[in-house]
Design an enzyme around this catalytic site. Sequence first.
Site, short mmCIF file in Angstrom:
data_model
loop_
_atom_site.label_atom_id
_atom_site.label_comp_id
_atom_site.label_asym_id
_atom_site.label_seq_id
_atom_site.Cartn_x
_atom_site.Cartn_y
_atom_site.Cartn_z
N GLY B 333 6.76 -64.89 7.64
CA GLY B 333 5.55 -65.67 7.80
C GLY B 333 4.92 -65.93 6.43
N SER B 334 3.62 -65.96 6.42
CA SER B 334 2.91 -66.34 5.19
C SER B 334 3.00 -65.30 4.08
CB SER B 334 1.45 -66.63 5.51
OG SER B 334 1.39 -67.69 6.44
#
Lengths: 370, 649
Positions: B333-334
């Site tokens: 993810g981020s």
Amino acid sequence: MELAPFSARRIVQRFTGGIDGPLLALSLALVVLGLATLFSASYEQPARVTAQVSNLVVALAAMWLAARVPPQTLMRFAVPAYLVGIALLVAVALAGDVVNGARRWLHVGVARFQPSEMMKLALPLMLAWYFHKNESTLKLRDFTVAALLLALPVLLIARQPDLGTAVLVAAAGFYAIFFAGIGWKILAALGVLGLASLLPLWGMLHDYQRRRILTLIDPTQDPLGAGYHTIQSTIAVGSGGITGKGWLHGTQTHLEFIPEKHTDFIFAVYSEEFGLIGNVVLLTIYALLIARGLMIAANAATFFARLLAATITLMFFTYAFVNMGMVSGILPVVGVPLPFVSYGGTALLTLFISIGILMSIRSHRQLVQT
Amino acid sequence: MRLNQTRPSELRDHERELHFFQLRIGVAGFAVLAAFALLFMRFVHLQVVHHDAYTSKAEENRISIVPIAPNRGLILDRNGVVLARNYSAYTLEIFPAKVRDLERTIQELGEVIDVQAKDRSRFRKLFAEMRNAESLPIRARLTDEEVARFAANRYRFPGVEIKARLFRQYPYGEIASHVIGYIGRINQKDQEKLAELEVEANYRGTDYIGKSGLEASYQQELHGTTGFEQVEIDAAGRGIRTLARTNAQAGNNITLTLDIKLQEVAEAAFGERRGALVAIEPSSGGVLAFVSKPGFDPNLFVDGIDPASWAELNNSPDRPLTNRAIAGIYPPGSTFKPYMAMAALELGKRTQKSAIHDPGYFEFGGRRFRDSKKGGNGYVDLYKSIVVSSDTFYYQLANDMGIDAIASFMGKFGFGAKSGIDLEGEATGVLPSPEWKQKRFRRPEQQKWYAGETVSIGIGQGYNAYTPIQLALAMATLAANGDMYRPRLASYIDNLRTGERRHIEPALLKRIALKAENVEFVKRAMAGVNKEGTGARAFGSAEYTNGGKTGTAQVIGMKQNEKYDEKKVAERHRDHSLFIVFAPLERPTIALIAIVENGGFGARAAAPIARTVLDYHMLGKLPDEDAAAAARGAAAAPARGEAAAGAQD
């Protein structure tokens, strides 16, 4: 008392008269080795040694008595002894005690005994008597009769089943026939016949007897069963080496790896602890004993005495050879004790009576010269 | 008398006869000598020629070698707290070969000693697995009273014996269960492995072997050296006396870099949630905490796990036996963005001042890549792109960089490669690249890399899939300005016999050449995340400097323009919550990754856990129970407004 030394010597002479020094010394030497080995083998039952000593006392007394029975008197016992022996064997077959799957024992009052043991002496006596009776006219017919006299007890014993004793009794009979002078050609023919009869004989054997013979060829086939005795006793002998592990130091013996170590397998104990040197000593004593016996036979007064002495002597040899051969793994396991060494009253008694008979034959040889 | 009457001719006959007889005596004598010579030869054969062979046979007969199993080494945490130890206890063991009717024996044993159904089923399982085992336990850990009761009834149970055995015990139970692992009975497979390593002899008399975790990876160190006793035995196999004895040497003690207190704090912070956490000391690679939730009680395995407990563990949808920290694979993810920013700066694709206008989406090839912030973040420069976690910025960046540049840069940080941690069973993960796709798929149309696929790689989605240990290692490497140390759990190994201590030196795997100003910039941006960005809610009040990044990883693919609605998605299909963090900014002493499966936004579930762990590590502060509970409660029932208000990833 002036007469005392004289009469004392006479008493001693009277007592020792007819006793053959070399025979006594050699057999006692074997007994001493046997007791020493027995002591080592019986560490958990020291009473065995004292029991064997008392057996010895009885056996020596019997020898002493037998030594003063002249061969002529002995000859009179031949036929009755044989007949009683046969009768007892028949009785065993009909009403004997079964021990370890074989009907060998007969109850006589409080004691049990094996009539087959008696046959070891009774058969040679009988055959010697028979050949002596027909001495001047020995023909093939006489040998045939002798063979029948031999076959009857042998078959009865083999049926019990006790193959070992049967073979030994047969051997005794064979020796008598051999010394009686059976022709070499007949002997050779019998040999061939014997070999030819091996196959049907194999069929008559009991399973355990066949197994014993098969395991002799390859004991490792059944290492925990029938081969166990042979494997463990050969290990004992082999690990003894030249000098042996020392008295009381045989590991195979003391850790219970040797079965029947006081009786039939006592030679494994002896050989483990005294090694090759001990074995040579033992073989030498046996050889000297046999030599002495054959000498007595060669010089015996009568045909009966000659046959009896030679047969008895060769029986000593046979027991010793079969026993040592079985322990060292070149002969099948048969129930034969090592003469004068193994523990056991009956065997010791029979052996010393035989020694007594030899002594008697020796002391009565002068008859020829008179 | 008879002879006296013989005539001269008969006398001659007689002499011939005597001569004839004496000849036969001679023959007999010769036969005797020959037979004795044969015996003599046999004796020489046995006692001289083959003496040695028979001697060794006699020795084999009488000497039995009895192995003495060594005591297993201990496992201790960095402060010397014992995590795996041994204790002696009585077990009731059945020698199957000596028992006629197993079922009946077990039945009758039950009358004397408490033998439960699970003991029976465990015994049957062991018996099925190890048919030729000499003895197998039917009951472990007998009480003194039970020992006495069995002793009184012993005669009834030939082939059943009480044995004093050393048992492994894990005093912390579930805590750090995936790190420590467990031991179990040596099975066929273990046996083959031991044979392969040629150490079978050293395992004679040993029934147990490390099956997982450190117990498995340091098996050879922990095991020790088996001792031997030479016992003289008789034909019945009874021991007579001991001839010689070589004592066993205990296995080596292993001291970890792990701090069990920190571990406890971390595991408590997870509560009942699933996930993983790995905390590493950036300057050495030493693992400070290693969590995989849920765990299991390793004590269950020690004397053979009963089938019911096994089934429960094995069939649980939570998969408690999977070591998520090294074998779980998650999209980053981020949390991928700081590395993307790093790559952009290093490769000159962006400068610290590069900025875009973020309309809330990125269009590529007629396809619209949605930003998680509806309407976009407006003007976004590199710093802000990390702080507010702009998706649009990284869609564009990824597209500009291209997949090959991304793959080659991320490979340097250890993404998609085994970290080499001293545990078995590490997964590789996936660092997406055209080459990887080529190998991974069969059909030609699947094998081709599409430019569109590069776009979502930029925000840590797409084919990106890494293990928590890889994410922790990348964080530690960044925190250490590009120095990558192999992650390791063991700190040093003590040999108790020699007193020798063997340190496991930090292994510098590589120094990634990074410009100091770039590293400085990314770290500053990460500090910004926790001060004013997506991590501020969890870390805003921290009393130490730190830098972090939130991450939310999609579990199921979203259709274009589909709005993610947490409440409508089944719990197991919710996004994973991720958080990476290091502290302090200068000379970081800790770098960690926390992943909460299906935890939703990274800021909400993973960040508070990370904060709790860091508070303890940096300040020695134990979490306030009420606050911790409140934090968990808040995570479980997210406030509606918050999601809209920009708890944005």
